[in-house]
Design an enzyme around this catalytic site. Structure first.
Site, PDB file in Angstrom:
ATOM      1  N   ASP A 120      -7.871  16.864 -15.248  1.00 43.60           N
ATOM      2  CA  ASP A 120      -8.123  15.489 -15.668  1.00 43.60           C
ATOM      3  C   ASP A 120      -7.714  15.381 -17.140  1.00 43.60           C
ATOM      4  O   ASP A 120      -8.346  15.970 -18.010  1.00 43.60           O
ATOM      5  CB  ASP A 120      -9.615  15.162 -15.477  1.00 43.60           C
ATOM      6  CG  ASP A 120      -9.919  13.693 -15.749  1.00 43.60           C
ATOM      7  OD1 ASP A 120      -9.181  13.065 -16.532  1.00 43.60           O
ATOM      8  OD2 ASP A 120     -10.909  13.182 -15.192  1.00 43.60           O
ATOM      9  N   TYR A 145     -16.655  13.949 -15.673  1.00 40.78           N
ATOM     10  CA  TYR A 145     -17.144  12.581 -15.474  1.00 40.78           C
ATOM     11  C   TYR A 145     -18.133  12.586 -14.307  1.00 40.78           C
ATOM     12  O   TYR A 145     -17.814  13.069 -13.214  1.00 40.78           O
ATOM     13  CB  TYR A 145     -15.969  11.638 -15.226  1.00 40.78           C
ATOM     14  CG  TYR A 145     -16.405  10.242 -14.882  1.00 40.78           C
ATOM     15  CD1 TYR A 145     -17.242   9.530 -15.748  1.00 40.78           C
ATOM     16  CD2 TYR A 145     -16.026   9.630 -13.691  1.00 40.78           C
ATOM     17  CE1 TYR A 145     -17.669   8.253 -15.436  1.00 40.78           C
ATOM     18  CE2 TYR A 145     -16.445   8.348 -13.382  1.00 40.78           C
ATOM     19  CZ  TYR A 145     -17.268   7.670 -14.253  1.00 40.78           C
ATOM     20  OH  TYR A 145     -17.698   6.402 -13.940  1.00 40.78           O
ATOM     21  N   ARG A 200       0.841  -1.213   0.000  1.00 41.86           N
ATOM     22  CA  ARG A 200       0.000   0.000   0.000  1.00 41.86           C
ATOM     23  C   ARG A 200       0.871   1.257   0.000  1.00 41.86           C
ATOM     24  O   ARG A 200       0.507   2.303  -0.535  1.00 41.86           O
ATOM     25  CB  ARG A 200      -0.963   0.008   1.204  1.00 41.86           C
ATOM     26  CG  ARG A 200      -1.781   1.306   1.327  1.00 41.86           C
ATOM     27  CD  ARG A 200      -3.036   1.158   2.182  1.00 41.86           C
ATOM     28  NE  ARG A 200      -2.808   0.460   3.424  1.00 41.86           N
ATOM     29  CZ  ARG A 200      -2.188   0.992   4.494  1.00 41.86           C
ATOM     30  NH1 ARG A 200      -1.758   2.228   4.474  1.00 41.86           N
ATOM     31  NH2 ARG A 200      -2.019   0.279   5.594  1.00 41.86           N
ATOM     32  N   LYS A 259      -8.522   4.058 -19.315  1.00 40.95           N
ATOM     33  CA  LYS A 259      -8.846   4.518 -20.680  1.00 40.95           C
ATOM     34  C   LYS A 259      -7.633   4.442 -21.611  1.00 40.95           C
ATOM     35  O   LYS A 259      -7.085   3.383 -21.787  1.00 40.95           O
ATOM     36  CB  LYS A 259      -9.409   5.937 -20.606  1.00 40.95           C
ATOM     37  CG  LYS A 259     -10.380   6.161 -19.462  1.00 40.95           C
ATOM     38  CD  LYS A 259     -11.621   5.293 -19.573  1.00 40.95           C
ATOM     39  CE  LYS A 259     -12.658   5.691 -18.554  1.00 40.95           C
ATOM     40  NZ  LYS A 259     -13.082   4.680 -17.647  1.00 40.95           N
TER      41      LYS A 259
HETATM   42  N1  LCS Z   1     -12.121  10.857 -15.368  1.00 46.71           N
HETATM   43  C1  LCS Z   1     -12.682  10.674 -16.567  1.00 46.71           C
HETATM   44  C2  LCS Z   1     -12.550  11.732 -17.614  1.00 46.71           C
HETATM   45  C3  LCS Z   1     -13.396   9.510 -16.826  1.00 46.71           C
HETATM   46  O1  LCS Z   1     -13.937   9.360 -18.034  1.00 46.71           O
HETATM   47  C4  LCS Z   1     -13.524   8.537 -15.802  1.00 46.71           C
HETATM   48  C5  LCS Z   1     -14.296   7.295 -16.011  1.00 46.71           C
HETATM   49  C6  LCS Z   1     -12.921   8.774 -14.563  1.00 46.71           C
HETATM   50  C7  LCS Z   1     -12.220   9.953 -14.380  1.00 46.71           C
HETATM   51  C8  LCS Z   1     -12.996   7.773 -13.440  1.00 46.71           C
HETATM   52  O2  LCS Z   1     -12.146   6.700 -13.715  1.00 46.71           O
HETATM   53  P1  LCS Z   1     -12.376   5.183 -13.256  1.00 46.71           P
HETATM   54  O3  LCS Z   1     -12.545   5.189 -11.786  1.00 46.71           O
HETATM   55  O4  LCS Z   1     -13.585   4.668 -13.943  1.00 46.71           O
HETATM   56  O5  LCS Z   1     -11.111   4.512 -13.674  1.00 46.71           O
HETATM   57  N2  LCS Z   1     -15.140   7.345 -17.144  1.00 46.71           N
HETATM   58  C9  LCS Z   1     -16.010   6.455 -17.510  1.00 46.71           C
HETATM   59  C10 LCS Z   1     -16.875   6.659 -18.590  1.00 46.71           C
HETATM   60  O6  LCS Z   1     -16.979   7.683 -19.255  1.00 46.71           O
HETATM   61  N3  LCS Z   1     -17.606   5.581 -18.750  1.00 46.71           N
HETATM   62  O7  LCS Z   1     -17.341   4.635 -17.782  1.00 46.71           O
HETATM   63  C11 LCS Z   1     -16.301   5.135 -16.911  1.00 46.71           C
END
Ligand code: LCS
Length: 393
Positions: free
Chosen positions: A183, A111, A58, A208
């Protein structure tokens, strides 16, 4: 080797990598929760920060560390912190920087859960918030209060593809002693480097583009300066949204092909955007590479390429959009984005469903908005797929 002097593509492969005692070419997976000490003094020295030894996964782990070093170099930051998910990165930033009575100014189209967690949970601890269109610097300026501690920007924004002028926003924030977190998920450091434009923190959902293969969930935070890095790392270590070594290994593998994947994805995206812009059944389309995008000129200066995310509305609104989503065959109807496979989804009822109806309207997340993440399939196949699906609308 000092990888800092290498070009971006070489850094993707070599930054942070090291060879173990067996001279393995790739970074091994150190699948262990804990690390042994040579003796009691060594253990005490590790805890006191007087020895480089690993203690507990951790807190730190060689595989995770290799990925952190790699991404810190790609983003030109002081240091990176791997997290279990993108939301783990977002909430670590919030926890580290927003105390009781603090105020956050954030983009209104971000998001969904990054906004939801402030409105539903951080508000319970006395955090105040303003959601504004950060593409308009005046809106940011008007929202700033004496207790504003954090400016949160997502550009291009999910799902509206709105673009914020990072440099101008950072200048304004810094005049008011506000920390800026960007972001960079939609671009990756291949296309945009927020720290070079003045941001203090850049973060990603690794799920992503950086991983790129839709097979892990992960996140990362990169801080420009040591002090902020330490504050964020301490928060992550104490809260516990740490990355797992196997997850780090997969991202290290995926990241090597980042630029070749994005080159192909954005080439496809540009052609599909032009095709959709001229399609009689398409009401509107937002893609930074199109001259019709309101911040096309800004995108040209701030981004190295226009990315692989596009949003559009089909004539006939939500029902028409549903018909399209039910009839595509090559594009997969699924949330998430940035992988080698093309995905399609409906933000108003899926990723951004929890934002109030009023909030969605203000942020431009209209009911007819269909989000399309372009993969590396053959362009002809993707175009034919849209053509046959649009014909059924
Ligand atoms: N920031 C952006 C721009 C995102 O698109 C997402 C997830 C996150 C943060 C959060 O990341 P995660 O915890 O899912 O790794 N976006 C998603 C979307 O547009 N569809 O499903 C997840």
């Amino acid at each position: 080797m000092d990888t800092k002097k290498l070009g971006f593509n070489s850094k993707l492969i070599h930054a942070g990598a090291y060879h173990d005692e067996f001279m393995s070419v790739t970074v091994p997976i150190y699948q262990t929760s804990t690390f042994s000490f040579n003796n009691a003094q060594h253990g005490a020295d590790c805890f006191a920060g007087e020895s480089d030894g690993y203690i507990y996964t951790r807190i730190g782990n060689p595989t995770i560390n290799a990925l952190e070093k790699n991404i810190a170099e790609l983003e030109n930051g002081f240091g990176a912190i791997g997290t279990a998910s993108g939301m783990g990165a977002v909430t670590t930033i919030y926890m580290a920087l927003l105390e009781q009575g603090a105020h956050i100014v954030s983009g209104d189209a971000v998001y969904g859960p990054a906004r939801g967690v402030i409105e539903s949970h951080f508000s319970r601890f006395g955090v105040e918030y303003s959601y504004v269109n950060t593409s308009n610097i005046e809106e940011i300026e008007k929202a700033i209060r004496p207790n504003t501690k954090l400016l949160y920007i997502e550009t291009p924004a999910n799902p509206t593809i709105g673009i914020t002028d990072i440099k101008a926003a950072c200048e304004l924030a810094h005049k008011n002693n506000i920390i800026v977190a960007v972001d960079n998920t939609f671009c990756s450091p291949y296309l945009q480097k927020p720290l070079d434009l003045g941001a203090d923190i850049v973060f990603h959902s690794l799920t992503k583009f950086l991983n790129g293969h839709a097979d892990i969930v992960g996140g990362v935070i990169v801080a420009k300066e040591e002090q902020l890095y330490k504050k964020l790392r301490t928060m992550m270590v104490n809260m516990g949204p740490n990355m797992d070594p196997h997850q780090a290994f997969l991202v290290l593998r995926g990241i090597k092909t980042l630029s070749v994947r994005i080159d192909r994805q954005q080439e496809n995206a540009m052609e599909l955007a032009r095709y959709l812009e001229n399609h009689p059944k398409v009401e509107w389309i937002k893609y930074p590479g199109l001259e019709s995008h309101p911040q096309h000129e800004l995108a040209k200066t701030q981004m190295k390429g226009f990315g692989a995310m596009l949003s559009f509305g089909v004539k006939g609104g939500y029902e028409a959009g549903r018909k399209l989503m039910d009839n595509v065959k090559l594009a997969t109807l699924a949330v998430s984005l940035g992988g080698v496979e093309t995905l399609i989804q409906h933000p108003a009822s899926m990723t951004h469903a929890k934002i109030s109806a009023e909030g969605k309207i203000k942020a431009g997340i209209t009911d007819d908005l269909v989000r399309y993440s372009v993969g590396i399939e053959d362009l002809e196949d993707l175009r034919n797929d849209l053509e046959q699906a649009l014909a059924k609308v």
